[in-house]
Write an enzyme that holds these catalytic residues in place. Structure first.
Site, PDB file in Angstrom:
ATOM      1  N   ASP A   1      45.248 -16.255 -56.810  1.00 25.83           N
ATOM      2  CA  ASP A   1      44.277 -16.082 -58.030  1.00 25.83           C
ATOM      3  C   ASP A   1      45.413 -15.691 -59.208  1.00 25.83           C
ATOM      4  O   ASP A   1      46.448 -14.826 -58.845  1.00 25.83           O
ATOM      5  CB  ASP A   1      43.544 -14.650 -57.787  1.00 25.83           C
ATOM      6  CG  ASP A   1      42.029 -15.175 -57.649  1.00 25.83           C
ATOM      7  OD1 ASP A   1      41.754 -16.076 -58.384  1.00 25.83           O
ATOM      8  OD2 ASP A   1      41.283 -14.484 -56.891  1.00 25.83           O
TER       9      ASP A   1
ATOM     10  N   GLU B   1      30.569 -19.196 -57.102  1.00 23.17           N
ATOM     11  CA  GLU B   1      30.332 -17.888 -56.495  1.00 23.17           C
ATOM     12  C   GLU B   1      29.148 -17.692 -57.030  1.00 23.17           C
ATOM     13  O   GLU B   1      28.722 -17.386 -58.190  1.00 23.17           O
ATOM     14  CB  GLU B   1      31.283 -17.020 -56.909  1.00 23.17           C
ATOM     15  CG  GLU B   1      30.844 -15.596 -56.241  1.00 23.17           C
ATOM     16  CD  GLU B   1      32.165 -14.568 -56.397  1.00 23.17           C
ATOM     17  OE1 GLU B   1      33.328 -15.062 -56.715  1.00 23.17           O
ATOM     18  OE2 GLU B   1      32.044 -13.414 -55.906  1.00 23.17           O
TER      19      GLU B   1
ATOM     20  N   LYS C   1      44.578 -20.318 -58.749  1.00 24.99           N
ATOM     21  CA  LYS C   1      42.930 -20.329 -59.036  1.00 24.99           C
ATOM     22  C   LYS C   1      42.739 -19.388 -60.189  1.00 24.99           C
ATOM     23  O   LYS C   1      43.418 -18.392 -60.427  1.00 24.99           O
ATOM     24  CB  LYS C   1      42.233 -19.645 -57.937  1.00 24.99           C
ATOM     25  CG  LYS C   1      40.487 -19.503 -58.267  1.00 24.99           C
ATOM     26  CD  LYS C   1      39.753 -19.454 -57.084  1.00 24.99           C
ATOM     27  CE  LYS C   1      39.675 -18.018 -56.595  1.00 24.99           C
ATOM     28  NZ  LYS C   1      39.193 -17.070 -57.745  1.00 24.99           N
TER      29      LYS C   1
ATOM     30  N   GLU D   1      39.889 -17.927 -63.074  1.00 25.24           N
ATOM     31  CA  GLU D   1      38.496 -17.555 -63.255  1.00 25.24           C
ATOM     32  C   GLU D   1      38.107 -17.975 -64.413  1.00 25.24           C
ATOM     33  O   GLU D   1      38.792 -17.659 -65.600  1.00 25.24           O
ATOM     34  CB  GLU D   1      38.413 -16.313 -62.878  1.00 25.24           C
ATOM     35  CG  GLU D   1      38.000 -15.801 -61.289  1.00 25.24           C
ATOM     36  CD  GLU D   1      37.613 -14.566 -61.084  1.00 25.24           C
ATOM     37  OE1 GLU D   1      36.820 -13.804 -61.889  1.00 25.24           O
ATOM     38  OE2 GLU D   1      38.021 -13.759 -60.306  1.00 25.24           O
TER      39      GLU D   1
ATOM     40  N   ASP E   1      42.371 -11.890 -55.774  1.00 28.92           N
ATOM     41  CA  ASP E   1      42.494 -10.789 -56.603  1.00 28.92           C
ATOM     42  C   ASP E   1      41.412  -9.810 -56.017  1.00 28.92           C
ATOM     43  O   ASP E   1      41.340  -8.506 -56.357  1.00 28.92           O
ATOM     44  CB  ASP E   1      42.403 -10.836 -58.100  1.00 28.92           C
ATOM     45  CG  ASP E   1      40.998 -11.444 -58.535  1.00 28.92           C
ATOM     46  OD1 ASP E   1      40.119 -11.619 -57.846  1.00 28.92           O
ATOM     47  OD2 ASP E   1      40.903 -11.450 -59.804  1.00 28.92           O
ATOM     48  N   SER E   2      40.476 -10.129 -55.078  1.00 25.50           N
ATOM     49  CA  SER E   2      39.703  -9.210 -54.400  1.00 25.50           C
ATOM     50  C   SER E   2      40.463  -8.289 -53.465  1.00 25.50           C
ATOM     51  O   SER E   2      39.972  -7.038 -53.002  1.00 25.50           O
ATOM     52  CB  SER E   2      38.728 -10.024 -53.237  1.00 25.50           C
ATOM     53  OG  SER E   2      39.485 -10.985 -52.341  1.00 25.50           O
TER      54      SER E   2
HETATM   55  O1  KIV Z   1      39.326 -12.963 -55.082  1.00 20.94           O
HETATM   56  C1  KIV Z   1      38.796 -13.571 -54.391  1.00 20.94           C
HETATM   57  O2  KIV Z   1      38.687 -13.190 -53.158  1.00 20.94           O
HETATM   58  C2  KIV Z   1      38.015 -14.585 -54.437  1.00 20.94           C
HETATM   59  C3  KIV Z   1      36.872 -15.394 -53.586  1.00 20.94           C
HETATM   60  C4  KIV Z   1      35.762 -14.417 -53.491  1.00 20.94           C
HETATM   61  C5  KIV Z   1      36.816 -16.829 -53.996  1.00 20.94           C
HETATM   62  O3  KIV Z   1      37.927 -15.053 -55.791  1.00 20.94           O
END
Ligand code: KIV
Length: 264
Positions: A81, A179, A110, A112, A42-43
Site C-alpha cells: 500500500d 471495498e 496499491k 487508494e 496500510d491496515s
Molecule cells: O490496507 C488494507 O489492508 C487494505 C485492504 C483492506 C484491501 O487496503
C-alpha cells in the site's frame, strides 16, 4: 506468482484469494498456502500499531513491514500500500516512496482513490511497477466519506464507481480493490471492465477474487467486525488461552518439568 499468472487464473474463471500480512512469522505461515498474493496493507496502522485509522501509518513503518513479509514469503506476489498522502506529493517524493517499497521487496503497489493520484499511478507504471487501484470505501479518505460507510448505494454513485474503475483500467492498473460496495455496483463495474482484475472486500461474490485482513480472518481482532468478515479461525482466543495456561503452569510449578530442564 506474477501479474501474468493472476491474469491467467482470472481468464480461466478461477477465483483469486488474497490476504494481508505485515510480519515475517505470519508471512512464513501464509507462504505455505496457495494464496494468490499478499497485500502489505496500510491496515497495519490499525491491526499492528493500534491507531484509530489507516492514514496514521508512516512510510518507514510500511517499508519495514514489506521487508519483513518479503523475507517470510519470498515466493509470493507482494503488493504494498502507498500510505496516505504520498500519491499527492511531488513526482520525486512519490517515486522515492515507491522505490523504497519495491527495494524492500514489493512487486507491485496499491494506490487508494482516483483523481490527482492517477498521475502518480501513471508514473509508477511508466517505471515498470504494476499498480493496483482501490475504490469504493477508501479508508484513507474515511474522514471525507463520513465514516466506514457502504458505497455505491444510488445509481449516480454506481456510475461514478464504474467511471473510476474504467479510468484505472485505461491508465493500466492490473487490478483494483472494490471495498464495501453493494453487489449491484460490483456487478456494474465487472460488466464495464475488459481485463482489470477486481478483488472485493465487502463487495459480494461477483468480483474476480477476495481479500481479507489477516487479523480479521484469523479471529485475532476481538473488536466489532463488519458484516463481510468471516473468522476462519479463533487464533486470538487460542493465544489468550495458551498464555493463560502458561501462567498457571508457572504458578503451580508444573512448568518447567524435569524433561524441560537440562540435566546437570
Ligand atoms: O490496507 C488494507 O489492508 C487494505 C485492504 C483492506 C484491501 O487496503
Amino acid at each position: 506468482m506474477s501479474v501474468r499468472r493472476l491474469r491467467i487464473r482470472r481468464r480461466r474463471g478461477e477465483k483469486l484469494a488474497m490476504v494481508t500480512a505485515y510480519d515475517w512469522s505470519f508471512a512464513r505461515l501464509i507462504a505455505q498456502t496457495d494464496v494468490d498474493a499478499i497485500l502489505v496493507g496500510d491496515s497495519a496502522a490499525m491491526v499492528m500499531h493500534g491507531f484509530a485509522d489507516t492514514p496514521s501509518v508512516p512510510l518507514d513503518a510500511m517499508i519495514y513491514h514489506v521487508a519483513s513479509v518479503a523475507r517470510g514469503a519470498p515466493e509470493k506476489f507482494i503488493i504494498a500500500d502507498i500510505p496516505f498522502g504520498w500519491a499527492h506529493r511531488s513526482r520525486d517524493s512519490f517515486m522515492d516512496a515507491v522505490m523504497k517499497l519495491v527495494s524492500a521487496g514489493a512487486h507491485a503497489i496499491k494506490v487508494e482513490g482516483t483523481g490527482i493520484q492517477n498521475e502518480s499511478i501513471a508514473l509508477a507504471l511508466d517505471a515498470g511497477i504494476p499498480v493496483m487501484g482501490h475504490i469504493g470505501l477508501t479508508p484513507q479518505h474515511v474522514h471525507r466519506l463520513g465514516g466506514h460507510r457502504v458505497q455505491g448505494k444510488s445509481e449516480g454513485a454506481i456510475e461514478t464507481l464504474v467511471h473510476e474503475a474504467k479510468q484505472l483500467e485505461d491508465i493500466g492498473c492490473f487490478g483494483c480493490v472494490l471495498e464495501c460496495v453493494i453487489p449491484a455496483a460490483a456487478q456494474a463495474i465487472q460488466a464495464a471492465l475488459e481485463s482489470m482484475i477486481t478483488i472485493g472486500i465487502g463487495a459480494g461474490s461477483e468480483t474476480d477474487g477476495q481479500i481479507l485482513v489477516m487479523h480479521d480472518l484469523l479471529g485475532l481482532n476481538q473488536e466489532h467486525q463488519p458484516r463481510f468478515v468471516r473468522r476462519f479461525g479463533e487464533i486470538g482466543q487460542a493465544t489468550t488461552d495458551a498464555v493463560s495456561s502458561y501462567i498457571d503452569a508457572v504458578r503451580d510449578v508444573s512448568y518447567p518439568s524435569p524433561e524441560e530442564t537440562y540435566a546437570s
